[in-house]
Design a protein around this motif. Structure first.
Motif, mmCIF file in Angstrom:
data_model
loop_
_atom_site.group_PDB
_atom_site.id
_atom_site.type_symbol
_atom_site.label_atom_id
_atom_site.label_comp_id
_atom_site.label_asym_id
_atom_site.label_seq_id
_atom_site.Cartn_x
_atom_site.Cartn_y
_atom_site.Cartn_z
ATOM 1 N N PRO A 23 1.222 -5.477 -33.622
ATOM 2 C CA PRO A 23 2.431 -4.728 -33.974
ATOM 3 C C PRO A 23 2.711 -3.621 -32.959
ATOM 4 N N ILE A 24 3.989 -3.418 -32.683
ATOM 5 C CA ILE A 24 4.435 -2.376 -31.760
ATOM 6 C C ILE A 24 5.273 -1.399 -32.572
ATOM 7 N N THR A 25 4.901 -0.123 -32.554
ATOM 8 C CA THR A 25 5.621 0.893 -33.318
ATOM 9 C C THR A 25 6.167 1.947 -32.369
ATOM 10 N N GLN A 26 7.463 2.232 -32.547
ATOM 11 C CA GLN A 26 8.105 3.276 -31.751
ATOM 12 C C GLN A 26 9.307 3.804 -32.531
ATOM 13 N N ASP A 27 9.417 5.118 -32.614
ATOM 14 C CA ASP A 27 10.532 5.785 -33.287
ATOM 15 C C ASP A 27 10.713 5.305 -34.728
ATOM 16 N N GLY A 28 9.628 5.061 -35.439
ATOM 17 C CA GLY A 28 9.704 4.668 -36.844
ATOM 18 C C GLY A 28 10.037 3.207 -37.078
ATOM 19 N N VAL A 29 10.117 2.415 -36.023
ATOM 20 C CA VAL A 29 10.408 0.982 -36.144
ATOM 21 C C VAL A 29 9.173 0.215 -35.689
ATOM 22 N N THR A 30 8.736 -0.724 -36.526
ATOM 23 C CA THR A 30 7.591 -1.570 -36.184
ATOM 24 C C THR A 30 8.090 -2.981 -35.920
ATOM 25 N N VAL A 31 7.657 -3.546 -34.817
ATOM 26 C CA VAL A 31 8.028 -4.909 -34.429
ATOM 27 C C VAL A 31 6.755 -5.742 -34.354
ATOM 28 N N ILE A 32 6.758 -6.885 -35.065
ATOM 29 C CA ILE A 32 5.618 -7.795 -35.053
ATOM 30 C C ILE A 32 6.087 -9.116 -34.444
ATOM 31 N N PRO A 33 5.630 -9.434 -33.220
ATOM 32 C CA PRO A 33 6.033 -10.703 -32.607
ATOM 33 C C PRO A 33 5.369 -11.895 -33.284
ATOM 34 N N VAL A 34 6.110 -13.002 -33.372
ATOM 35 C CA VAL A 34 5.642 -14.226 -34.022
ATOM 36 C C VAL A 34 5.836 -15.384 -33.059
ATOM 37 N N ALA A 35 4.845 -16.279 -33.005
ATOM 38 C CA ALA A 35 4.928 -17.461 -32.142
ATOM 39 C C ALA A 35 4.654 -18.720 -32.952
ATOM 40 N N ARG A 36 5.202 -19.819 -32.477
ATOM 41 C CA ARG A 36 4.905 -21.137 -33.026
ATOM 42 C C ARG A 36 3.769 -21.700 -32.171
ATOM 43 N N VAL A 37 2.654 -22.012 -32.799
ATOM 44 C CA VAL A 37 1.476 -22.462 -32.070
ATOM 45 C C VAL A 37 1.153 -23.890 -32.480
ATOM 46 N N GLY A 38 0.832 -24.709 -31.503
ATOM 47 C CA GLY A 38 0.434 -26.086 -31.780
ATOM 48 C C GLY A 38 -0.704 -26.484 -30.869
ATOM 49 N N GLY A 39 -1.452 -27.434 -31.305
ATOM 50 C CA GLY A 39 -2.572 -27.884 -30.484
ATOM 51 C C GLY A 39 -3.029 -29.258 -30.907
ATOM 52 N N GLY A 40 -3.870 -29.794 -30.101
ATOM 53 C CA GLY A 40 -4.420 -31.100 -30.412
ATOM 54 C C GLY A 40 -5.677 -31.343 -29.591
ATOM 55 N N GLY A 41 -6.435 -32.265 -30.039
ATOM 56 C CA GLY A 41 -7.673 -32.558 -29.333
ATOM 57 C C GLY A 41 -8.035 -34.012 -29.491
ATOM 58 N N GLY A 42 -8.976 -34.410 -28.706
ATOM 59 C CA GLY A 42 -9.415 -35.789 -28.773
ATOM 60 C C GLY A 42 -10.782 -35.935 -28.148
#
Length: 120
Positions: A23-42
């Motif tokens: 989370p990033i907080t500045q001037d009373g505003v908090t921003v939480i970045p979100v990502a779409r994560v995918g993976g695979g294995g074999g």
């Protein structure tokens, strides 16, 4: 092939911080970045004791792999006790989609124009 080592690497890469950033907080505003994560294995393996032909030799084999990717999905914005979702917009996908629609429309119009010209 070290299966336990590979599983540990997968476990380390599949943490919540890959989806939700710090989370990033500045001037009373908090921003939480979100990502779409995918993976695979074999994995694979093999063992050959002997071949059908006299010249073939016994062999062994193994293999494994893992891949992961992440794409920004947006951010949660927290301000004055209210949470708001702000999606990330991928303009490249929008432009590509528009181009595909335009090409299909032009090809369809050309087909109708040719059919109309043949009827005359």
């Amino acid at each position: 092939m070290d299966i336990n080592g590979m599983i540990d690497k997968v476990r380390d890469s599949a943490t919540v911080t890959r989806v939700f950033g710090e989370p990033i907080t500045q001037d009373g505003v908090t921003v939480i970045p979100v990502a779409r994560v995918g993976g695979g294995g074999g994995g694979g393996g093999g063992r050959r004791e002997g071949g059908e032909n006299a010249g073939e030799q016994a062999g062994e084999g193994s293999g494994g792999g893992f891949g992961a990717g992440a794409v920004g999905a947006g951010v949660f914005v927290i301000k004055d006790g209210e949470v708001r979702w702000q999606p990330a917009i991928d303009y490249n996908k929008i432009i590509l989609g528009g181009q595909v629609v335009a090409v299909v429309a032009l090809l369809t119009l050309r087909t109708f124009a040719r059919r109309r010209a043949r009827r005359r």
